[in-house]
Design a protein around this motif. Structure first.
Motif, PDB file in Angstrom:
ATOM      1  N   TYR A 514      14.779   6.468   4.863  1.00 62.12           N
ATOM      2  CA  TYR A 514      14.933   5.533   3.648  1.00 62.12           C
ATOM      3  C   TYR A 514      15.635   4.237   3.831  1.00 62.12           C
ATOM      4  N   TYR A 516      15.405   2.343   6.557  1.00 61.67           N
ATOM      5  CA  TYR A 516      14.484   1.440   7.208  1.00 61.67           C
ATOM      6  C   TYR A 516      13.273   1.169   6.257  1.00 61.67           C
ATOM      7  N   ARG A 517      12.696   1.965   5.373  1.00 63.64           N
ATOM      8  CA  ARG A 517      11.615   1.783   4.383  1.00 63.64           C
ATOM      9  C   ARG A 517      12.185   0.902   3.599  1.00 63.64           C
ATOM     10  N   ALA A 518      13.452   1.076   2.971  1.00 62.66           N
ATOM     11  CA  ALA A 518      13.946  -0.004   2.023  1.00 62.66           C
ATOM     12  C   ALA A 518      14.232  -1.292   2.554  1.00 62.66           C
ATOM     13  N   ALA A 519      14.440  -1.421   3.742  1.00 59.51           N
ATOM     14  CA  ALA A 519      14.771  -2.772   4.498  1.00 59.51           C
ATOM     15  C   ALA A 519      13.341  -3.460   4.728  1.00 59.51           C
ATOM     16  N   LYS A 521      10.674  -3.042   2.879  1.00 60.48           N
ATOM     17  CA  LYS A 521      10.169  -3.377   1.639  1.00 60.48           C
ATOM     18  C   LYS A 521      11.002  -4.726   1.356  1.00 60.48           C
ATOM     19  N   ARG A 522      12.115  -4.906   1.490  1.00 63.89           N
ATOM     20  CA  ARG A 522      12.671  -6.049   1.160  1.00 63.89           C
ATOM     21  C   ARG A 522      12.059  -7.098   2.053  1.00 63.89           C
ATOM     22  N   LEU A 523      11.965  -6.971   3.271  1.00 66.05           N
ATOM     23  CA  LEU A 523      11.574  -8.035   4.189  1.00 66.05           C
ATOM     24  C   LEU A 523      10.094  -8.171   3.837  1.00 66.05           C
ATOM     25  N   CYS A 524       9.236  -7.488   3.099  1.00 68.93           N
ATOM     26  CA  CYS A 524       7.553  -7.564   3.209  1.00 68.93           C
ATOM     27  C   CYS A 524       7.268  -6.901   1.812  1.00 68.93           C
ATOM     28  N   PRO A 525       7.518  -7.545   0.670  1.00 68.37           N
ATOM     29  CA  PRO A 525       7.428  -6.834  -0.642  1.00 68.37           C
ATOM     30  C   PRO A 525       6.022  -7.010  -0.588  1.00 68.37           C
ATOM     31  N   ALA A 656       6.234 -11.457   6.808  1.00 72.36           N
ATOM     32  CA  ALA A 656       7.908 -11.887   6.729  1.00 72.36           C
ATOM     33  C   ALA A 656       7.758 -13.269   7.125  1.00 72.36           C
ATOM     34  N   ARG A 665      13.442 -13.023   9.354  1.00 69.85           N
ATOM     35  CA  ARG A 665      12.695 -11.836   8.971  1.00 69.85           C
ATOM     36  C   ARG A 665      11.681 -11.245   9.801  1.00 69.85           C
TER      37      ARG A 665
END
Length: 884
Positions: A514, A516-519, A521-525, A656, A665
């Motif tokens: 979770y 790394y997935r969240a990170a 998704k923040r880097l590459c929405p 990114a 990024r």
């Protein structure tokens, strides 16, 4: 059967003898009890089973019944031919003179009669046989009554009755027939009453269908009857719908009753009779009734066998509770035998006590219904805040459970028990649990930090599998250390607490997923397609590894033509061993079983054989792969998926780089994606460990059953599955003495449960909420998309992976899947399941293996094998194609 005295040939509908179903059948015995209870039942008599026994005491008829017993239920043509011949023979047999004389003395020449068949396997709690035998109406005179009795006796072998018995495993030779003869009611109105709502299952609502005249039109469905729904607790008429006309009203006092078949007073009286009948038989009833000259008559009553059972034990308050199926959450919807259901009921409750800190049994409890384990989610559903969290969690595992839970919350929220999620929490136990978990939490946080600056993540899948093997080995060694069968069963029950706790501590490592997935998704929405690809081709996942190794075994056979031919011919392992190259194939196959033989389809249902006991499903998968695949296909597929994941990472890097601080990024994307995939690969190792323990549990239970059979406590070792664990421990304490459990009743109940379709959500009063139906114009099924992509192919509906093989390119349609179904994925082009969600096993493996998948309720009912369908894992749609 023992010959009965002449006085037992014909009996009045009263008295202890008539209440004996072996003499008067289910219908006759029930009527006798109704009369003895003071309910208004038309006068009559019963021609007993002793008369039937005389009719069938003929060598040719006995031979025909024996032949019918030996016919395969699927050979319907032969079955119908034998049944027809039996009917003809029985109709030709004259009633004995003393029987005719006894009937003549009971018949009034001026009366009109009705004759109803009453089989000994009829109107039972586990099988009603409703409509399977004959009823003869408007009989005037002795000869008409005698002819009707013969017809009813012969109707024990109607095609539908024979098929019904075969389906319900009722031997034809074990059933006998009686005939109830009653004065016919010249009815002004007739109908049926269910003491539970047949559509919702709610036990506190009675449902009445009523029509003018005789009741046959209501039972046969040839008229649209009035329907009345009544709250049995308050007596309020909830709804009165008039049949065959637009006029309707809610039936409350003061409303017009013109055009209605029943008055409010008649409805109230009828429900009071039905309440008394249900109390008499202690189970929901289907009651046939008539009204003549203003008087209500009860014509017959039988159990309602189509209702799903109410959760038991019931809650200890009078408020409404709502339950969610543990089985559906695990993706296994078939009914379990009592011992297995009891195991999981204990496990779920014990896990709450051990991990959450509940002081059981006062905390939230699990319960069972129909061989399914249900969790009490009342405090979650009642709370605004907690229900939102519950529904959010179900989005990923079982989206179809949300509408019925929302339905209960919106419609009956005021009735829900006002209980707190914290009820029963023991501060001492909570602190103790927290003390045990804190080190694991600390290690997990430290691992996340360390993983950011080192390459320690690379060995996570391997270390996780080693952990699972070590844990299972240690726990199994502890179980086998018990000195007696009883000791080993007791240790098994205690062992689950530890594996549950260890599983929770291992799950903390999944926080990395979770994080790394969240990170990312923040880097590459907005990169949903790329994230889908990142979850594929995880060759170190224990389930994917099993698929790859089975593919390697297939290639061993592919290189040896004689082995390939032997598999095609359906030979078993010992026969394959004898052909050229057979030793090499069997050695490879047995190595696979050494590694994965503890797995099985529907693994949590551990009464079922494991692969090492029954390898035929694996051999079928190998055979199907040989017919359509090529050497190395399975590994090339994973290679391709890994390449797609690498391409997705490159696209994420480019995305990114285009954002603010793009160079920073971009440099973070690849290491975060590598860590994400590595930790994602370990998510199934807790279940991998649990599966080994379940294999040992099965082994110990079977050994206990064999021990009880040797000692005389059980006639058949397999009956051990009909106990619960307390009963099993009691039996093992005195193995030579059978304990006081009705195993025949348990066996019949389990057989019935297996024919029912278990709901995801059920209320404590038996209601099965449905929720809003999906609104769509698609020619097909709308469900939950669980693995991206689109596939077209021929559907193969599989209920038991041990009975079917999947050809390459077919679409697997199944009620559910778990790791034991994994071999079928080798050939599947797509997957459709009745239950599941984004994070359940089938969906996870489908994504990892690049197979589009959709969860669609009722898929196995709506789709037939051979249908050509399109599985759209993007929209969550299964479409039927015109060229199917």
């Amino acid at each position: 059967m023992e010959t009965l005295e002449p006085k037992h040939l014909v009996l009045p509908l009263t008295g202890a003898a008539t209440a004996d179903a072996t003499l008067t059948g289910g219908k006759g015995a029930n009527l006798a009890r109704l009369i003895d209870a003071g309910l208004p039942v038309p006068d009559g008599f019963c021609v007993t089973t002793a008369v039937y026994d005389r009719l069938v005491a003929d060598a040719e008829i006995e031979a025909l019944i024996a032949d019918l017993e030996d016919v395969d239920p699927t050979a319907t043509g032969r079955q119908r031919a034998l049944a027809g011949e039996l009917r003809d023979r029985l109709r030709e047999r004259p009633l004995p003179a003393d029987v005719r004389e006894a009937i003549a003395s009971a018949v009034d020449d001026d009366a009109v009669y009705v004759a109803r068949s009453s089989a000994t396997a009829e109107d039972l709690p586990s099988a009603s046989f409703a409509g399977q035998h004959e009823t003869e109406l408007e009989l005037e005179g002795l000869e008409a009554v005698l002819d009707a009795i013969s017809a009813c006796m012969a109707s024990l072998f109607t095609d539908r009755a024979v098929a019904y018995r075969a389906t319900n495993n009722v031997p034809h030779g074990d059933v006998s027939m009686a005939v109830v003869v009653q004065r016919m009611v010249d009815a002004d109105a007739s109908g049926v009453l269910f003491t539970a709502d047949p559509t919702s299952g709610r036990r506190t609502v009675a449902s009445i269908d009523a029509a003018a005249g005789l009741g046959e039109s209501v039972v046969s469905g040839t008229v649209t009857a009035d329907n009345v729904r009544v709250d049995r607790e308050s007596g309020e008429i909830l709804e009165y719908r008039v049949g065959d006309r637009d006029e309707s009203n809610d039936g409350r006092s003061g409303d017009s009753q013109r055009g209605r078949v029943l008055s409010d007073e008649q409805v109230t009286t009828l429900v009071s009779y039905a309440d008394a009948i249900e109390r008499l038989f202690d189970t929901p009833q289907d009651v046939e009734w008539s009204v003549a000259d203003g008087r209500l008559w009860v014509l017959q009553s039988r159990p309602i066998t189509t209702l799903f059972p109410v959760p038991s034990p019931p809650p200890d308050d009078d408020a409404l509770h709502v339950y969610y199926s543990f089985n559906h959450r695990q993706g296994m919807t078939e009914s379990m035998p009592p011992l297995v259901a009891d195991y999981w009921r204990r496990v779920t409750a014990t896990t709450l006590g051990r991990v959450v800190g509940y002081d059981l049994p006062t905390g939230p409890v699990s319960t069972t219904a129909g061989g399914i384990v249900y969790m009490d989610v009342t405090p979650l559903v009642r709370s605004d805040r907690l229900s939102a969290r519950l529904f959010a969690s179900l989005e990923e595992v079982d989206r179809a459970a949300i509408p019925p839970l929302e339905d209960v919350r919106e419609r009956r929220g005021d009735e829900l028990a006002d209980i707190s999620l914290l009820r029963g929490v023991s501060p001492t136990r909570t602190l103790s649990t927290a003390g045990r978990l804190l080190p694991a939490v600390g290690r997990s946080i430290l691992a996340i930090v360390r993983g950011l600056v080192s390459r320690s993540y690379e060995g996570v899948p391997r270390r996780s599998r080693e952990w699972a093997d070590r844990l299972a080995e240690r726990l199994i060694r502890g179980v086998r250390g018990g000195e007696t069968h009883r000791d080993r069963i007791r240790i098994l029950l205690e062992t689950y607490e530890e594996i549950a706790f260890e599983g929770v501590t291992q799950a903390f490592k999944l926080w990395n997923v979770y994080v790394y997935r969240a990170a990312l998704k923040r880097l590459c929405p907005g990169a949903d397609e790329e994230f889908e690809a990142l979850g594929r081709g995880l060759r170190e996942n224990v389930t994917t590894a099993m698929m790859l190794e089975l593919g390697d075994v297939t290639d061993v056979a592919r290189d040896r033509p004689a082995v390939e031919q032997a598999l095609s011919d359906g030979r078993d392992l010992e026969e394959i061993r004898e052909v050229e190259g057979g030793e090499a194939f069997v050695a490879a196959f047995e190595d696979f079983l050494d590694e994965y033989g503890f797995r099985a389809p529907a693994e949590i249902e551990f009464s079922r054989p494991r692969y090492r006991e029954d390898p035929s499903p694996l051999l079928e998968t190998v055979r199907a792969s040989l017919e359509t695949g090529e050497r190395g296909d399975h590994r090339r597929r994973v290679d391709r998926l890994e390449a797609e994941a690498e391409a997705a990472i490159e696209r994420l890097e480019r995305r990114a780089a285009q954002a603010a601080f793009g160079s920073i990024r971009r440099r973070l994307v690849r290491p975060f994606a590598a860590r994400y995939r590595s930790y994602l690969s370990m998510r199934e190792t807790p279940k991998y460990a649990l599966s080994q323990l379940l294999d040992e549990t099965r082994h110990q239970v079977l050994a206990a059953g064999e021990y009880l059979e040797r000692e005389g406590g059980l006639d058949d070792a397999a009956d051990v599955w009909l106990y619960d664990f307390d009963e099993l421990l009691s039996a093992l304490a005195s193995p030579a003495e059978p304990i006081d459990v009705d195993l025949d009743a348990r066996r019949a109940e389990h057989r019935r449960n297996r024919q029912l379709r278990a709901p995801r959500v059920i209320a404590s009063d038996g209601e099965i909420p449905r929720g809003a139906a999906a609104d769509t114009d698609v020619d097909g099924l709308v469900g939950t998309p669980t693995s991206d992509g689109i596939a077209e192919g021929v559907a193969r509906v599989v209920h038991d992976p041990g009975d079917a093989a999947l050809e390459r390119g077919e679409i697997l349609v199944a009620p559910h899947t778990d790791p034991g179904w994994t071999p079928l994925f080798l050939n599947a082009a797509g997957l459709v399941t009745d239950v599941g969600g984004v994070m359940t096993h089938g969906s996870l493996v489908a994504r990892e293996y690049g197979i589009p998948s959709v969860v669609a309720a009722e898929a196995t009912r709506e789709i037939d094998t051979g249908d050509r369908i399109r599985v759209d894992g993007i929209r969550g749609v299964v479409e039927f194609l015109e060229d199917g």
